[in-house]
Design an enzyme around this catalytic site. Structure first.
Site, PDB file in Angstrom:
ATOM      1  N   LYS A 216       0.760  -1.213   0.137  1.00 24.78           N
ATOM      2  CA  LYS A 216      -0.215   0.059   0.008  1.00 24.78           C
ATOM      3  C   LYS A 216       0.730   1.391  -0.035  1.00 24.78           C
ATOM      4  O   LYS A 216       0.313   2.334  -0.481  1.00 24.78           O
ATOM      5  CB  LYS A 216      -0.881   0.037   1.198  1.00 24.78           C
ATOM      6  CG  LYS A 216      -1.874  -0.944   1.175  1.00 24.78           C
ATOM      7  CD  LYS A 216      -3.296  -0.502   0.147  1.00 24.78           C
ATOM      8  CE  LYS A 216      -4.194  -1.268   0.336  1.00 24.78           C
ATOM      9  NZ  LYS A 216      -5.465  -0.858  -0.674  1.00 24.78           N
TER      10      LYS A 216
ATOM     11  N   SER B 138       0.846  -9.978  -0.813  1.00 20.60           N
ATOM     12  CA  SER B 138       0.819  -8.710  -0.679  1.00 20.60           C
ATOM     13  C   SER B 138       0.983  -7.731   0.696  1.00 20.60           C
ATOM     14  O   SER B 138       1.304  -6.592   0.645  1.00 20.60           O
ATOM     15  CB  SER B 138      -0.708  -8.021  -1.182  1.00 20.60           C
ATOM     16  OG  SER B 138      -1.755  -8.947  -0.439  1.00 20.60           O
TER      17      SER B 138
END
Length: 403
Positions: free
Chosen positions: A51, A303
């Protein structure tokens, strides 16, 4: 719709803040699947998640006036940390609204990166409503977690790294929550290697993208329910859906049990801590949710690794149950001296280890001259569990498997 040039521009903005993460060939998962598996380890990214890439790119493109007014966003945790760090490094004030049940570790990390944290709502969508309220009241810029071209472009820098490090790739498997990650990665890869396959993965309990593709329009779920809190969104974004619809080849779903198995395997075999959302690509491979050829070159994008320790305990235990490494059984014994010893003798002969035992004479569900026994056992796999259960039943024990 974003294109490759947007992703290339994003790289120049984020390269001083993010890390180029490893692309690691896995002998273990290649052997387990028959494919050639390379893990893209965004778990090693700053803030523990991809992110930071999108947040940095978005904040870098704000005007001076927008930077002075500050930013606000909503997040279950990973986007929160990315925005907090990116804003602090740019000298921008940030307010982050997180669901009240967000992992404690993510709340603390977000504050430590310099943001003001507001806890509100049961999930991302309710937190987002509060964040937009703050946006209107304070004149801040809302940094969307996924439905923003600059955020998508920032996440797409992962795709650039994958193609550069593994130009012979066949398939890239990417988690989907709101869709920002897969939209960026698909753009970066498809516009360089149109023949590459992009597969998205969601949790069964948060399958908005899969359902949206079937319906041909964005579909919002009434609620979400999954251990993968990082992808627990009720809906993909309108902008991300357009990219997914055009550039993603397939979207599949996996169960929480399959996610737990993937987290457990990554810990045990790859020595890598991955949160539920980050484990869904590998879960899809291990559970055969994706069809692939032998020796196909596959990249699961792991991720993020920001899993709460309390959650990790539950997830690992679930993974051990699913892989036959832990079993909980119940049986009823005659309430006489030596009955429990007889039961334990069989368990010992079968080389199972007793993790916990509960002996109850007071249960209303059994006879007055009986005792209920529950045992938590450490075992060596599904075959061992079946052998153990058969041995117990051959000795006359009526065994019920509880977990």
């Amino acid at each position: 719709m974003i294109d490759l040039s947007d992703v290339l521009d994003a790289r120049a903005r984020v390269e001083e803040t993010d890390r180029r993460t490893p692309l690691d060939y896995s002998h273990t998962f290649s052997d387990m699947t028959g494919a050639e598996v390379h893990l893209k380890l965004e778990t090693f990214q700053r803030t523990g998640s991809f992110k930071i890439r999108g947040a940095t790119n978005r904040i870098a493109t704000l005007s001076d006036e927008e930077k002075a007014a500050g930013v606000v966003t909503a997040s279950a945790g990973n986007h929160a940390q990315g925005v907090a760090l990116a804003a602090t490094k740019s000298g921008v004030d940030s307010t982050i609204v997180m669901p009240e049940n967000a992992p404690i570790s993510k709340i603390k990390a977000t504050r430590d990166y310099g943001a003001t944290v507001v806890l509100h709502g049961d999930d991302y969508d309710e937190a987002s409503e509060k964040a937009h309220e703050i946006e209107r009241e304070e004149g801040r810029t809302y940094v969307h977690a996924f439905d923003d071209e600059m955020v998508m472009a920032g996440q797409g820098t992962i795709g650039l790294e994958i193609v550069e490090d593994l130009p012979e790739l066949d398939t890239v498997v990417v988690p989907i929550g709101g869709g920002g990650l897969i939209a960026g990665v698909a753009t970066a890869i498809k516009q360089q290697k149109p023949e590459a396959r992009i597969v998205g993965v969601q949790a069964d309990g948060a399958s908005s993208a899969a359902q949206s593709l079937r319906k041909g329009e964005v579909h919002t779920l009434a609620s979400v329910d999954t251990i993968a809190d990082g992808i627990a969104t009720r809906s993909v974004g309108g902008k991300t859906f357009e990219v997914i619809d055009e550039r993603v080849d397939e979207v599949v779903t996996v169960s929480d049990s399959e996610i737990a198995v993937a987290v457990t395997h990554l810990l045990e075999r790859a020595k890598t801590l991955v949160e539920g959302a980050g484990a869904v690509p590998l879960a899809a491979l291990l559970s055969d949710a994706i069809e692939y050829d032998e020796d196909e070159v596959i990249v699961p994008v792991l991720s993020g690794g920001n899993i709460d320790m309390n959650t990790l305990t539950t997830v690992v235990m679930r993974g051990l149950v699913e892989t036959g490494r832990y079993v909980k059984i119940r049986t009823v014994l005659k309430d006489r001296p030596g009955a429990l010893d007889d039961l334990i003798d069989v368990i010992s002969e079968q080389r199972a280890n007793i993790y916990g035992i509960q002996h109850d004479r007071t249960s209303r569900d059994i006879a007055m001259n009986a005792a209920e026994v529950e045992l938590d056992l450490e075992t060596r796999g599904p075959d061992h569990v079946e052998t153990l259960l058969s041995a117990l039943r051959e000795e006359g024990f009526d065994v019920e498997v509880l977990a």
